[in-house]
Motif scaffolding. Structure first.
Motif, PDB file in Angstrom:
ATOM      1  N   ILE A 208      12.781   8.842   7.421  1.00 15.78           N
ATOM      2  CA  ILE A 208      12.218   7.693   6.707  1.00 15.78           C
ATOM      3  C   ILE A 208      12.946   6.413   7.077  1.00 15.78           C
ATOM      4  N   THR A 209      14.273   6.490   7.219  1.00  9.18           N
ATOM      5  CA  THR A 209      15.047   5.330   7.660  1.00  9.18           C
ATOM      6  C   THR A 209      15.488   5.549   9.100  1.00  9.18           C
ATOM      7  N   PRO A 210      15.339   4.557   9.972  1.00  5.01           N
ATOM      8  CA  PRO A 210      15.676   4.755  11.382  1.00  5.01           C
ATOM      9  C   PRO A 210      17.177   4.882  11.615  1.00  5.01           C
ATOM     10  N   GLY A 211      17.533   5.712  12.590  1.00  9.90           N
ATOM     11  CA  GLY A 211      18.917   5.806  13.015  1.00  9.90           C
ATOM     12  C   GLY A 211      19.324   4.552  13.769  1.00  9.90           C
ATOM     13  N   LEU A 212      20.628   4.363  13.942  1.00  7.88           N
ATOM     14  CA  LEU A 212      21.136   3.158  14.585  1.00  7.88           C
ATOM     15  C   LEU A 212      20.605   3.005  16.006  1.00  7.88           C
ATOM     16  N   ALA A 213      20.542   4.107  16.757  1.00  8.42           N
ATOM     17  CA  ALA A 213      20.055   4.034  18.142  1.00  8.42           C
ATOM     18  C   ALA A 213      18.614   3.537  18.190  1.00  8.42           C
ATOM     19  N   ASN A 214      17.764   4.046  17.311  1.00  8.47           N
ATOM     20  CA  ASN A 214      16.369   3.604  17.299  1.00  8.47           C
ATOM     21  C   ASN A 214      16.240   2.155  16.836  1.00  8.47           C
ATOM     22  N   LYS A 215      17.114   1.719  15.935  1.00  6.49           N
ATOM     23  CA  LYS A 215      17.103   0.312  15.524  1.00  6.49           C
ATOM     24  C   LYS A 215      17.385  -0.600  16.721  1.00  6.49           C
TER      25      LYS A 215
ATOM     26  N   THR B 203       7.219   9.579  11.426  1.00  3.51           N
ATOM     27  CA  THR B 203       6.819  10.832  10.789  1.00  3.51           C
ATOM     28  C   THR B 203       6.317  10.610   9.373  1.00  3.51           C
ATOM     29  N   PHE B 204       7.022   9.763   8.623  1.00  8.38           N
ATOM     30  CA  PHE B 204       6.696   9.511   7.218  1.00  8.38           C
ATOM     31  C   PHE B 204       6.019   8.144   7.052  1.00  8.38           C
ATOM     32  N   PRO B 205       4.985   8.057   6.232  1.00  5.05           N
ATOM     33  CA  PRO B 205       4.387   6.739   5.952  1.00  5.05           C
ATOM     34  C   PRO B 205       5.406   5.745   5.394  1.00  5.05           C
ATOM     35  N   GLU B 206       6.399   6.241   4.644  1.00  5.01           N
ATOM     36  CA  GLU B 206       7.414   5.363   4.044  1.00  5.01           C
ATOM     37  C   GLU B 206       8.266   4.651   5.093  1.00  5.01           C
ATOM     38  N   ALA B 207       8.252   5.153   6.330  1.00  5.25           N
ATOM     39  CA  ALA B 207       9.082   4.559   7.393  1.00  5.25           C
ATOM     40  C   ALA B 207       8.475   3.273   7.963  1.00  5.25           C
TER      41      ALA B 207
ATOM     42  N   ASP C 293      19.568  10.262   5.142  1.00  8.26           N
ATOM     43  CA  ASP C 293      18.192  10.428   5.601  1.00  8.26           C
ATOM     44  C   ASP C 293      17.552  11.706   5.069  1.00  8.26           C
ATOM     45  N   GLN C 294      18.340  12.799   4.999  1.00  9.81           N
ATOM     46  CA  GLN C 294      17.762  14.051   4.503  1.00  9.81           C
ATOM     47  C   GLN C 294      17.358  13.936   3.031  1.00  9.81           C
ATOM     48  N   ILE C 295      18.102  13.161   2.257  1.00 15.47           N
ATOM     49  CA  ILE C 295      17.767  12.975   0.846  1.00 15.47           C
ATOM     50  C   ILE C 295      16.409  12.313   0.719  1.00 15.47           C
ATOM     51  N   LEU C 296      16.178  11.265   1.505  1.00 15.23           N
ATOM     52  CA  LEU C 296      14.891  10.566   1.467  1.00 15.23           C
ATOM     53  C   LEU C 296      13.757  11.455   1.963  1.00 15.23           C
ATOM     54  N   ASN C 297      14.016  12.225   3.035  1.00 17.03           N
ATOM     55  CA  ASN C 297      13.005  13.165   3.532  1.00 17.03           C
ATOM     56  C   ASN C 297      12.587  14.133   2.421  1.00 17.03           C
ATOM     57  N   ALA C 298      13.588  14.704   1.768  1.00 21.23           N
ATOM     58  CA  ALA C 298      13.337  15.704   0.726  1.00 21.23           C
ATOM     59  C   ALA C 298      12.599  15.089  -0.458  1.00 21.23           C
ATOM     60  N   GLN C 299      12.999  13.887  -0.856  1.00 16.51           N
ATOM     61  CA  GLN C 299      12.328  13.219  -1.977  1.00 16.51           C
ATOM     62  C   GLN C 299      10.854  12.974  -1.683  1.00 16.51           C
TER      63      GLN C 299
ATOM     64  N   PHE D 156       9.655  -1.310  10.560  1.00 13.58           N
ATOM     65  CA  PHE D 156       9.210  -1.759  11.880  1.00 13.58           C
ATOM     66  C   PHE D 156       8.092  -2.788  11.758  1.00 13.58           C
ATOM     67  N   LYS D 157       7.888  -3.570  12.815  1.00  9.38           N
ATOM     68  CA  LYS D 157       6.793  -4.531  12.843  1.00  9.38           C
ATOM     69  C   LYS D 157       5.455  -3.790  12.832  1.00  9.38           C
ATOM     70  N   ASP D 158       4.509  -4.328  12.061  1.00  4.95           N
ATOM     71  CA  ASP D 158       3.219  -3.661  11.873  1.00  4.95           C
ATOM     72  C   ASP D 158       2.508  -3.362  13.187  1.00  4.95           C
ATOM     73  N   GLU D 159       2.607  -4.301  14.133  1.00  2.00           N
ATOM     74  CA  GLU D 159       1.863  -4.121  15.389  1.00  2.00           C
ATOM     75  C   GLU D 159       2.467  -3.031  16.274  1.00  2.00           C
ATOM     76  N   LYS D 160       3.690  -2.637  15.977  1.00  2.79           N
ATOM     77  CA  LYS D 160       4.343  -1.618  16.800  1.00  2.79           C
ATOM     78  C   LYS D 160       4.269  -0.216  16.204  1.00  2.79           C
ATOM     79  N   VAL D 161       4.163  -0.114  14.889  1.00  2.00           N
ATOM     80  CA  VAL D 161       4.348   1.183  14.230  1.00  2.00           C
ATOM     81  C   VAL D 161       3.030   1.938  14.060  1.00  2.00           C
ATOM     82  N   VAL D 162       3.093   3.265  14.278  1.00  2.00           N
ATOM     83  CA  VAL D 162       1.946   4.158  14.093  1.00  2.00           C
ATOM     84  C   VAL D 162       2.442   5.397  13.343  1.00  2.00           C
ATOM     85  N   VAL D 163       1.791   5.741  12.241  1.00  2.00           N
ATOM     86  CA  VAL D 163       2.152   6.955  11.499  1.00  2.00           C
ATOM     87  C   VAL D 163       1.492   8.149  12.187  1.00  2.00           C
ATOM     88  N   THR D 164       2.308   9.035  12.729  1.00  2.00           N
ATOM     89  CA  THR D 164       1.777  10.158  13.515  1.00  2.00           C
ATOM     90  C   THR D 164       2.156  11.528  12.967  1.00  2.00           C
TER      91      THR D 164
END
Length: 356
Positions: A126-133, A145-149, A290-296, A153-161
């Protein structure tokens, strides 16, 4: 006819490699020639070479949020990694780069941007890792992976897959799983997973619980390397493995309930297989949360029960098992209705749309 080429990258943990491997059969089927860029000594090297994929190792520095003297030297390793990646990408001339995260991807996506090669990245949590940032500005699209993510990111770049799921996990044989575990009856099966190194806290609490549950359930305990306790063989229907690989699909098929950490790849496999589960995410003291947010998110959607690792007890695991058992049909119905089970086709679509 010359095949289209794709470079996959990602490393540092199996979680950054598994989704890449999940895509390989489909990428090959649609005509892509595949090579991989990872670190010289990371876990990804062994996993990718085992899969028979051409592998390039590059220099890579770790990017830290905390003080360490290596913070002064690792930027030079990243710069060298960019030079390494430029040479490889000029040689391979791929149509696209797919980045799964981990520190090794930073030099690769920067090099791709310099050469005008499109980059599609994927964020599991749900929250990006430092490398992906750091990599995001150099990417054309970010699959999440998650809609909450989306908010990161900028709307024009992000796709929920969703996340790509390995095809082989759908091919399990429950009878083979039963033979492997030497179960002599048809009691419900609980699978406990703590990762390749195990999870000490989960292992201890499950073993405390054995006198109460071993008569009611068959139990498969993947307890991690060096964590098998031979004194517990007295409990009928309790089988321990340090870890399993090829046989895991059969154990998944056999299992009725799964108790696990909450890494994104693993929990989406449980969702895709319709396996009600109890999640015990790594605490904030052991991770970035991150795992806490995934689980929630999974609990909110009615797929899982979540327990706090810091307050874990054999009693609250037992209570969660009773709740899962009582409401099993409800959990199964929620999982079957989910639209984000296997993201493989969704991610492949984004790759095809952005290949040059």
């Amino acid at each position: 006819m010359k095949k289209n080429k794709i470079v996959l990258t990602g490393g540092g943990s199996a979680g950054h490699v598994t989704p890449n491997l999940a895509m390989v059969p489909q990428l090959k089927k649609i005509g892509f020639e595949i090579c991989y860029i990872g670190s010289k000594k990371g876990i990804e090297k062994e996993l990718i070479e085992k899969a028979g994929i051409k592998y390039y190792g590059i220099s890579s520095g770790k990017l830290r949020r905390y003080f360490d003297f290596k913070n002064f030297t690792d930027p030079f390793r990243v710069v060298k990694g960019i030079g390494d990646a430029l040479k490889i990408l000029r040689k391979e001339r791929p149509k696209i780069v797919f980045s799964k995260g981990g520190f090794v991807v930073v030099p690769v996506v920067i090099a791709a941007k310099i050469l005008g090669i499109p980059v599609v990245a994927h964020e599991s949590d749900i929250t990006p890792g430092l490398a992906n940032k750091i990599a995001t500005p150099f990417c054309n699209k970010i699959c999440v992976t998650f809609p909450e993510a989306k908010k990161w990111f900028k709307d024009e770049k992000v796709v929920v897959t969703g996340t790509p799921i390995r095809e082989e996990i759908f091919l399990g044989d429950a009878e083979l799983g039963k033979q492997l575990c030497k179960f002599k009856n048809d009691k419900p099966v609980i699978l406990i997973m703590g990762g390749s190194l195990g999870a000490k806290n989960i292992n201890e609490k499950i073993r405390e619980l054995l006198p109460r549950i071993s008569g009611k359930y068959n139990i498969v305990h993947l307890c991690g390397k060096g964590n098998v306790d031979n004194k517990l063989q007295k409990y009928e229907g309790y089988i321990q493995f340090e870890y399993v690989s090829d046989e895991l699909k059969n154990i998944f098929k056999l299992s009725d309930i799964i108790i696990s950490r909450a890494g994104a790849n693993a929990i989406f496999e449980f969702l895709s297989l319709n396996k009600p589960n109890i999640l015990i995410p790594l605490s904030k003291s052991q991770s970035r949360g991150d795992q806490i947010l995934n689980a929630q998110s999974f609990e909110k959607n009615g797929f899982s029960i979540v327990l706090d690792d810091d307050n874990l007890s054999s009693e609250n695991i037992y209570e969660a098992l009773l709740k899962i058992e009582k409401n099993k049909d409800e959990y199964l119905d929620n999982m079957k209705k989910s639209k984000l089970k296997n993201g493989l086709d969704n991610v492949i679509k984004v790759i095809l749309e952005n290949s040059k």
